[in-house]
Design a protein around this motif. Structure first.
Motif, PDB file in Angstrom:
ATOM      1  N   MET A 259      12.013  -4.389  -5.327  1.00  0.00           N
ATOM      2  CA  MET A 259      10.828  -5.112  -4.866  1.00  0.00           C
ATOM      3  C   MET A 259      10.531  -4.798  -3.401  1.00  0.00           C
ATOM      4  N   LEU A 260      11.568  -4.679  -2.596  1.00  0.00           N
ATOM      5  CA  LEU A 260      11.372  -4.331  -1.187  1.00  0.00           C
ATOM      6  C   LEU A 260      10.814  -2.913  -1.045  1.00  0.00           C
ATOM      7  N   VAL A 261      11.310  -1.998  -1.863  1.00  0.00           N
ATOM      8  CA  VAL A 261      10.814  -0.614  -1.825  1.00  0.00           C
ATOM      9  C   VAL A 261       9.333  -0.579  -2.212  1.00  0.00           C
ATOM     10  N   ILE A 262       8.966  -1.351  -3.231  1.00  0.00           N
ATOM     11  CA  ILE A 262       7.548  -1.417  -3.637  1.00  0.00           C
ATOM     12  C   ILE A 262       6.700  -1.964  -2.492  1.00  0.00           C
ATOM     13  N   THR A 263       7.214  -2.975  -1.805  1.00  0.00           N
ATOM     14  CA  THR A 263       6.489  -3.543  -0.662  1.00  0.00           C
ATOM     15  C   THR A 263       6.287  -2.504   0.437  1.00  0.00           C
ATOM     16  N   ILE A 264       7.311  -1.697   0.683  1.00  0.00           N
ATOM     17  CA  ILE A 264       7.211  -0.648   1.708  1.00  0.00           C
ATOM     18  C   ILE A 264       6.123   0.356   1.337  1.00  0.00           C
ATOM     19  N   TYR A 265       6.122   0.797   0.075  1.00  0.00           N
ATOM     20  CA  TYR A 265       5.117   1.773  -0.346  1.00  0.00           C
ATOM     21  C   TYR A 265       3.712   1.172  -0.322  1.00  0.00           C
ATOM     22  N   LEU A 266       3.582  -0.100  -0.705  1.00  0.00           N
ATOM     23  CA  LEU A 266       2.280  -0.759  -0.621  1.00  0.00           C
ATOM     24  C   LEU A 266       1.804  -0.825   0.832  1.00  0.00           C
ATOM     25  N   GLY A 267       2.731  -1.105   1.741  1.00  0.00           N
ATOM     26  CA  GLY A 267       2.383  -1.135   3.156  1.00  0.00           C
ATOM     27  C   GLY A 267       1.859   0.195   3.647  1.00  0.00           C
ATOM     28  N   ILE A 268       2.487   1.285   3.188  1.00  0.00           N
ATOM     29  CA  ILE A 268       2.030   2.620   3.590  1.00  0.00           C
ATOM     30  C   ILE A 268       0.631   2.899   3.041  1.00  0.00           C
ATOM     31  N   VAL A 269       0.390   2.490   1.776  1.00  0.00           N
ATOM     32  CA  VAL A 269      -0.940   2.681   1.165  1.00  0.00           C
ATOM     33  C   VAL A 269      -1.984   1.859   1.908  1.00  0.00           C
ATOM     34  N   PHE A 270      -1.665   0.584   2.196  1.00  0.00           N
ATOM     35  CA  PHE A 270      -2.611  -0.291   2.904  1.00  0.00           C
ATOM     36  C   PHE A 270      -2.900   0.249   4.301  1.00  0.00           C
ATOM     37  N   PHE A 271      -1.885   0.818   4.942  1.00  0.00           N
ATOM     38  CA  PHE A 271      -2.084   1.399   6.274  1.00  0.00           C
ATOM     39  C   PHE A 271      -3.080   2.560   6.207  1.00  0.00           C
ATOM     40  N   GLY A 272      -2.948   3.385   5.162  1.00  0.00           N
ATOM     41  CA  GLY A 272      -3.889   4.492   5.001  1.00  0.00           C
ATOM     42  C   GLY A 272      -5.296   3.999   4.729  1.00  0.00           C
ATOM     43  N   LEU A 273      -5.428   2.925   3.926  1.00  0.00           N
ATOM     44  CA  LEU A 273      -6.757   2.354   3.659  1.00  0.00           C
ATOM     45  C   LEU A 273      -7.358   1.764   4.932  1.00  0.00           C
ATOM     46  N   HIS A 274      -6.498   1.165   5.756  1.00  0.00           N
ATOM     47  CA  HIS A 274      -6.983   0.590   7.012  1.00  0.00           C
ATOM     48  C   HIS A 274      -7.616   1.656   7.910  1.00  0.00           C
ATOM     49  N   LEU A 275      -7.019   2.842   7.914  1.00  0.00           N
ATOM     50  CA  LEU A 275      -7.554   3.922   8.757  1.00  0.00           C
ATOM     51  C   LEU A 275      -8.884   4.442   8.233  1.00  0.00           C
ATOM     52  N   MET A 276      -9.124   4.270   6.923  1.00  0.00           N
ATOM     53  CA  MET A 276     -10.355   4.793   6.331  1.00  0.00           C
ATOM     54  C   MET A 276     -11.472   3.761   6.251  1.00  0.00           C
TER      55      MET A 276
END
Length: 618
Positions: A259-276
């Motif tokens: 679950m923590l690993v999934i949270t980390i990957y979601l954070g990376i995806v959300f960070f990329g969306l934030h930049l766009m």
């Protein structure tokens, strides 16, 4: 279209004889001038009160009219502070529409009236009604707190706030520096993760407090166009990574780790969306990640503390509790539930500092525990080594004693073998003496010849035992020494023939059984040549060779005698030779065209005669 939500909380400072009224007007098309604003009556504005202090507009300009009724007071100088104003512009006009000053995040820090990261507008108020007009524009959502200060009180507030932030950022920097140095010496990966995690908090707070604009990029206001959210994303992602690595969830709680690993990957995806995406559109992803990361880290710490019984998890649990408490207080202040004061304004800083301090203590505690465990392991290993040394010492004593007994037995067996060989040799010598005496006193030549042959056969065996005694080896013999000694003995018996003898014998170790068979064969072949081959031969020659190719041996005995006639019968010697070849499990060939040539092929390896050897010529 961008939506700007401004929460205007105008705190009325009730200086004994000072009152303030506020009105606002939204310029939807951004076309109104200050002169047009001045001409508008108060009835055209909307009154701002504490109960009705929020509104939503499009990309409009907000005009705020402030009326300050100052009666008789000794103080004339005041400061109007705009708290938490990060990105945007404020233009100040007097009651006549005269432009006074412009403040904004895109202007250098030197344009600020005070060396203070928030917007602070100096005011000189006369007795009576003082009117000010504020033109506000911003590209992001904003929580705007406005407060009117006496200048002396504001100067003291600046000093107190600067000292507090100086202590806060100095403490954070020292924690980062300390743990980075510790990482360089210990090479523990957790300290490096902590350094990156704390650095992301530090940069986020530099944006949030405005201290970065004040002291780091003061001459580069374009940096202010960053929101600080980028580093807040990193703070959340690295916080989950820190929790995962520190509590060793991969080993102890695999499901929570997933679950923590999934949270980390979601954070990376959300960070990329934030930049766009735009600032407003990406806000929802930050809220989701903020809730999810805090929830997962808190649940993981609780589970490890209560069920895994990991005392180190309490550091994580208490640290996140401090941070969450700070965020909740800031949220309640944002919603107007709590008053704006020193404590409520600075709870995020206090919460983050307590959090990273506890995390630093957690790392130090974990490292000390690891060192203690390592020392205990070394001590236990030393004790095990001592016990092993004792066991080995006892085993060595037993082995030494057994070796002594075994050596005694070997020496005894060697002595017995040597004694046995001596006795065999002596008995053979007795037999040889008997045969020699019998031969001398025998008058029949035929019987005498048989006795001499028997004597030579016994001598072949006696010679072997003599070599065994000389070399002190009782399981093998140098075949070249043995055969040469045997041939020399037989040549001496037929010395009157003047035989030209040539030998080519390989140097090899033969087991006793194989050497005995081979010696008897050579003895028989040599004697047959001397007895039957050289009648009317002027220069008799005999060639004996033994060659080896990968444990396969070839014995060749060749003479230049008369060879075998067609009518020759098989005598005793030939039968003995064939019987011995069979014992060697070998094959033989016989040529009698030009002289006599006898070839035998057999195999002998380290285990003795090879009984599996087959040859198509057999």
């Amino acid at each position: 279209m961008r939506y700007i939500v401004l929460f205007l909380f105008f705190s009325i400072y009730s200086f004994a004889s000072l009152t303030m009224s506020k009105y606002y007007l939204s310029d939807e098309n951004n076309q109104l001038t200050i002169n047009e604003i001045i001409k508008k009556q108060n009835s055209q504005y909307k009154i701002l009160t504490n109960k009705n202090s929020s509104f939503k507009v499009t990309d409009a300009t907000i005009w705020i009219k402030v009326e300050i009724d100052k009666k008789s007071t000794f103080t004339k100088e005041y400061v109007l502070e705009m708290q938490s104003f990060y990105r945007g512009h404020i233009e100040l006009f007097d009651k006549n529409g005269k432009f006074i000053y412009k403040y904004g995040s895109s202007l250098p820090f030197s344009n600020m009236s005070y060396q203070y990261p928030q917007i602070a507008i100096p005011l000189s108020l006369d007795e009576g009604i003082n009117i000010l007009y504020l033109k506000i524009s911003s590209s992001i959502k904003m929580n705007l707190h406005t407060k009117l200060w006496e200048e002396k009180a504001f100067q003291k507030k600046i000093l107190d706030h600067t000292v507090f932030l100086a202590i806060y950022f100095s403490g954070m920097f020292l924690l980062i520096f300390y743990n980075f140095i510790f990482f360089l010496f210990s090479k523990e990966r957790m300290f490096l993760i902590y350094v990156f995690f704390t650095s992301s908090i530090l940069i986020t707070m530099l944006f949030k407090t405005g201290m970065g604009f004040a002291y780091i990029w003061s001459d580069f206001p374009e940096v202010n166009q960053l929101t600080g959210r980028e580093f807040y994303y990193l703070f959340l992602i690295l916080g989950v990574v820190f929790c995962k690595e520190y509590l060793h969830t991969k080993i102890k709680t695999p499901k929570l780790n997933m679950m923590l690993v999934i949270t980390i990957y979601l954070g990376i995806v959300f960070f990329g969306l934030h930049l766009m995406l735009s600032y407003e559109d990406s806000f929802i992803f930050l809220i989701i990640l903020n809730f999810l990361s805090f929830f997962m880290m808190f649940i993981t710490a609780v589970y490890h503390a209560l069920f895994i019984k990991n005392t180190q998890a309490y550091y994580i649990l208490i640290g996140w509790s401090f941070l969450i408490s700070g965020v909740l207080v800031a949220l309640m202040r944002f919603l107007g539930i709590l008053e704006v004061n020193f404590l409520t304004v600075n709870t995020p800083e206090i919460g983050t500092f307590l959090e990273i301090t506890l995390f630093s203590m957690a790392l130090a505690s974990s490292y000390r525990k690891k060192q203690v465990d390592l020392e205990n392991s070394k001590y236990q290993l030393a004790q095990i080594n001592k016990n092993l040394e004792k066991i080995i010492e006892e085993k060595n004593k037993d082995l030494i004693e057994k070796n002594k007994n075994l050596e005694h037995e070997v020496n005894l067996n060697s002595f017995l073998l040597k004694e046995l060989s001596h006795r065999v040799k002596n008995n053979l010598q007795v037999i040889l003496s008997f045969l020699s005496l019998q031969s001398k006193y025998c008058k029949k030549e035929e019987v005498k010849a048989l006795l001499d042959e028997s004597r030579r056969r016994v001598n072949a065996i006696s010679t072997l035992h003599e070599l065994l005694i000389d070399t002190q080896e009782f399981n093998s013999v140098d075949i070249d020494k043995y055969l040469k000694k045997l041939i020399d003995y037989n040549k001496l018996i037929f010395n009157d023939l003047n035989i030209d003898l040539k030998t080519d014998i390989v140097s090899a170790k033969f087991p006793i059984e194989g050497a005995t068979h081979l010696g008897l064969i050579v003895n028989e072949l040599f004697n047959n040549s001397c007895k039957h081959a050289f009648k009317d031969i002027e220069n008799p020659k005999i060639e004996i060779s033994l060659k080896a190719i990968d444990k396969q041996y070839t014995l060749t005995v060749k003479d230049n005698g008369v060879g075998l006639s067609e009518n020759s019968k098989e005598n005793l010697g030939s039968k003995i030779i064939k019987a011995l070849i069979s014992q060697l499990n070998g094959v033989y060939t016989l040529k009698s065209d030009d002289g006599f040539e006898y070839t035998i092929i057999f195999r002998i390896d380290d285990k003795g005669i090879n009984n599996e050897y087959l040859d198509s010529r057999r």
